[in-house]
Write a protein that holds these residues in place. Structure first.
Motif, mmCIF file in Angstrom:
data_model
loop_
_atom_site.group_PDB
_atom_site.id
_atom_site.type_symbol
_atom_site.label_atom_id
_atom_site.label_comp_id
_atom_site.label_asym_id
_atom_site.label_seq_id
_atom_site.Cartn_x
_atom_site.Cartn_y
_atom_site.Cartn_z
ATOM 1 N N ASN A 60 0.988 -1.447 -0.054
ATOM 2 C CA ASN A 60 -0.086 -0.154 0.040
ATOM 3 C C ASN A 60 0.889 1.190 0.017
ATOM 4 O O ASN A 60 1.912 1.269 0.827
ATOM 5 N N PHE A 61 0.311 2.050 -0.789
ATOM 6 C CA PHE A 61 1.072 3.487 -0.996
ATOM 7 C C PHE A 61 1.546 4.143 0.211
ATOM 8 O O PHE A 61 2.549 4.540 0.743
ATOM 9 N N LYS A 62 0.575 4.217 1.414
ATOM 10 C CA LYS A 62 0.609 4.720 2.471
ATOM 11 C C LYS A 62 1.721 4.107 3.219
ATOM 12 O O LYS A 62 2.642 4.585 4.237
ATOM 13 N N LYS A 109 5.317 4.772 1.961
ATOM 14 C CA LYS A 109 5.810 5.976 2.454
ATOM 15 C C LYS A 109 6.416 5.840 4.016
ATOM 16 O O LYS A 109 7.165 6.380 4.302
#
Ligand SMILES: Nc1nc2c(ncn2[C@@H]2O[C@H](COP(=O)(O)OP(=O)(O)OP(=O)(O)O)[C@@H](O)[C@H]2O)c(=O)[nH]1
Ligand SMILES: Nc1nc2c(ncn2[C@@H]2O[C@H](COP(=O)(O)OP(=O)(O)OP(=O)(O)O)[C@@H](O)[C@H]2O)c(=O)[nH]1
Ligand SMILES: [Mg+2]
Ligand SMILES: [Mg+2]
Lengths: 298, 308
Positions: B45-47, B50
């Motif tokens: 997942n992108f978050k 990050k």
């Protein structure tokens, strides 16, 4: 339906708070696209194109830029009217895909839809592998009110297809829908089995209009690209059915597949009842892609 | 696959830095850009990515490059360690009650994830361990779901408890536990219908089952090919029903399986087993380190680094 409710709130809320087109703005777009499962490559391409167009047309307003982006993806995803020709022709529809994506359910829904359109439909239960696959499809045949040709568990699926073609011909059926077993695209023997089924249809029913639908679960990430590629090596894929669009997944991988392989999405599944199959609508799809939860942080 | 050469890319990033003994902020940042892409390609997942990159970056900057490792390998080593840490450093098993107390295991998940198949797989494992499991058909919706469980139960030589599709899953679950008590079964595995995490009515059904019978373990079954939405799915199942562990299915495919990392990050719950095929024996132990190298797509490099 559930999806529509998700979609109607629309795209107006996104990209709000941007007064100019800057790096942050592009980053926000990138985030939305990646979170929608478009993948890194398609996302980068889209953003590069967008940047070029913004420059070329001297666009200054984020809102105009946003519209440009949305329109271009819509354009890309638009389905030609000819995509549904098989619904009118004497056709054989082969439904394939990995495990559990919704093939059997889609065959059932499609049978119901075509029957409603006054077509005479026969379905072939060519999944002779999974436990109770035949019983499951029989129930769908029953719901749709169409005939099913089946085989014993463990029987050669190609022989079921062979029988079904013969039966469809002799009964003068308009459309033969073939359900197949779920198979992962990296399993050589299972893909070979599929090739064989495909060959039987070619050989036994050469004048039939051919449609081969790959069913993809909208929840699937980047692997769907590999699925589409490898199924495409075994059969000529004519369209995609994107299932489970009633959930929260955006099905953005379909955009990557369209860019790279040029395979259109033709239908979406939006639930588990026989009515829950819709023709793909590029506008709705792209709007939903760009709709983010208002309450997300950042 | 596109990012099989992550290690090569990292070597390139550090091409000119071989002689450096220490990782500077700029070195690390440019290396982690490649790592970030690899993780996104693997569907993490992108978050989560990050956050993960931030953690790694903080740890990597200023690190001394170790003997035998070049800067690229050093970064990979840190990435790998952090990933394993995030995925739970050790293997876990399903918790069972001792003695003759009945353990109730409830399977849950999205449609088509592999619950019914996995239910039968677990039964086989437990039987081997000398337990006496009872499978229970709580999916009263999907056509032929009961028949599917019965066929699989028979293949495993395990009894399947069913009350047809006219009863409520809660009542079936209660009756199954009673049946187990009377007949000497010590594990009851409830196969439930697939449901969307946003379908409140269906989610409430699982809550009702949990309230009605003493569920020992709720296991979320997740398709390893799941994309970015894995965080929403796992997060909501955990929030609404409460899960104790996860089983990832269909890892016999060529997916990188980044969902594993996302799910761990949002729920913190252990991944218990992985599904490696359609056969009922295809259920394997989950190893966090192997999963980490699968997600990064570079098993060999990691083995080499482990030894350094
Ligand atoms: N919510 C939702 N569920 C769906 C949809 N389409 C299928 N399903 C569900 O997904 C599950 C799997 O569907 P199947 O039709 O059995 O999938 P399949 O591809 O035939 O599976 P295998 O034959 O085992 O590979 C079932 O529980 C279906 O009810 C959809 O559009 N929305
Ligand atoms: N290749 C592979 N296939 C699997 C695995 N686990 C399950 N399957 C297949 O995935 C499909 C769906 O499995 P089911 O057990 O019916 O899934 P489910 O979650 O019970 O589905 P619903 O009850 O419809 O929600 C079937 O074709 C299974 O054979 C796995 O680990 N690998
Ligand atoms: Mg099926
Ligand atoms: Mg099931």
């Amino acid at each position: 339906t559930k999806t529509r409710d998700n979609i109607v709130s629309g795209i107006d809320s996104i990209f709000s708070g941007f007064s100019s087109i800057d790096d942050d703005f592009y980053e926000e777009i990138e985030e939305i696209l990646i979170m929608g499962d478009l993948g890194v490559k398609a996302t980068e391409e889209i953003i590069e194109n967008l940047k070029a167009k913004v420059k070329e047309n001297k666009i200054k307003e984020p809102a105009a830029c946003k519209q440009l982006l949305i329109d271009s993806i819509k354009e890309q995803m638009r389905v030609e009217d000819t995509a549904y020709r098989f619904e009118e022709e004497k056709s054989v529809v082969l439904v394939i895909g990995v495990n559990g994506v919704g093939k059997t359910t889609t065959v059932g829904k499609l049978a119901g839809k075509l029957k409603d359109q006054g077509r005479k439909v026969v379905i072939a239960a060519a999944d002779t592998f999974r436990a109770a696959a035949g019983d499951q499809l029989a129930e769908w045949a029953n719901r749709a009110g169409v005939e099913m040709i089946g085989g014993q568990e463990g029987a050669d699926p190609a022989s079921v297809v062979f029988d079904a073609v013969a039966s469809a011909k002799s009964k003068g059926a308009d459309v033969l829908l073939c359900d197949t077993a779920g198979r992962l695209h990296n399993k050589k023997n299972l893909m070979e089995e599929l090739r064989k089924m495909n060959r039987i249809i070619d050989r036994e029913f050469p004048d039939a209009y051919r449609e081969t639908l790959v069913v993809l679960d909208a929840t699937t990430g980047q692997n769907a690209l590999s699925q589409a590629k490898q199924f495409g090596e075994v059969a000529d894929i004519t369209g995609i059915v994107l299932t489970k669009m009633d959930g929260t997944a955006k099905g953005g991988i379909a955009v990557a597949i369209q860019s790279e392989l040029n395979i259109p999405v033709k239908y979406i599944g939006v639930g588990e009842t026989i009515e829950d199959l819709q023709k793909f609508d590029a506008d709705e799809f792209v709007n939903a892609l760009f709709k983010t939860d208002g309450n997300e942080e950042e | 696959m596109a990012f099989d050469n992550l290690s090569e890319k990292l070597q390139n990033v550090f091409k000119n830095l071989r002689s450096k003994g220490r990782l500077t902020e700029d070195d690390v940042k440019s290396a982690l850009k490649e790592v970030k892409l690899a993780l996104l390609e693997a569907d993490v997942n992108f978050k989560v990515v990050k956050q993960f990159i931030k953690t790694v970056q903080e740890r990597a900057i200023g690190q001394d490059v170790m003997n035998g490792l070049n800067p690229g390998q050093m970064v990979i080593k840190i990435v790998n360690e952090e990933m394993i840490a995030l995925m739970g450093s050790e293997t876990t098993e399903i918790a069972l009650k001792s003695g003759n107390e009945i353990t109730v295991i409830m399977m849950a998940g999205l449609q088509g994830a592999g619950k019914t198949t996995t239910t039968a797989k677990i039964a086989g494992k437990l039987k081997q361990k000398g337990r006496n499991p009872l499978l229970t058909a709580c999916d009263v919706y999907r056509p032929a779901a009961i028949e599917q469980l019965k066929i699989n139960g028979e293949k495993q030589g395990v009894e399947v408890f069913s009350m047809g599709d006219k009863n409520k899953p809660v009542d079936i679950a209660k009756a199954a536990v009673e049946h187990a008590q009377k007949n000497g079964f010590n594990v009851v595995i409830l196969d439930t219908a697939g449901r969307l995490h946003v379908d409140e009515e269906m989610m409430d059904e699982l809550v009702a089952i949990k309230n009605a019978v003493d569920v020992t373990q709720t296991i979320l079954v997740v398709d390893a090919m799941t994309g970015q939405d894995a965080v929403n799915v796992a997060g909501m199942f955990d929030e609404k029903i409460g899960i104790d562990g996860v089983i990832l299915t269909k890892l016999d495919g060529d997916t990188r399986g980044g969902a594993a990392l996302s799910i761990r990050a949002v729920t913190g719950k252990p991944i218990l087993y992985i599904g490696m095929g359609e056969k009922l024996s295809d259920l394997e132990q989950f190893y966090p380190d192997r999963m980490a190298s699968r997600i990064l797509g570079m098993g060999d490099v990691l083995t080499m680094i482990e030894k350094a």
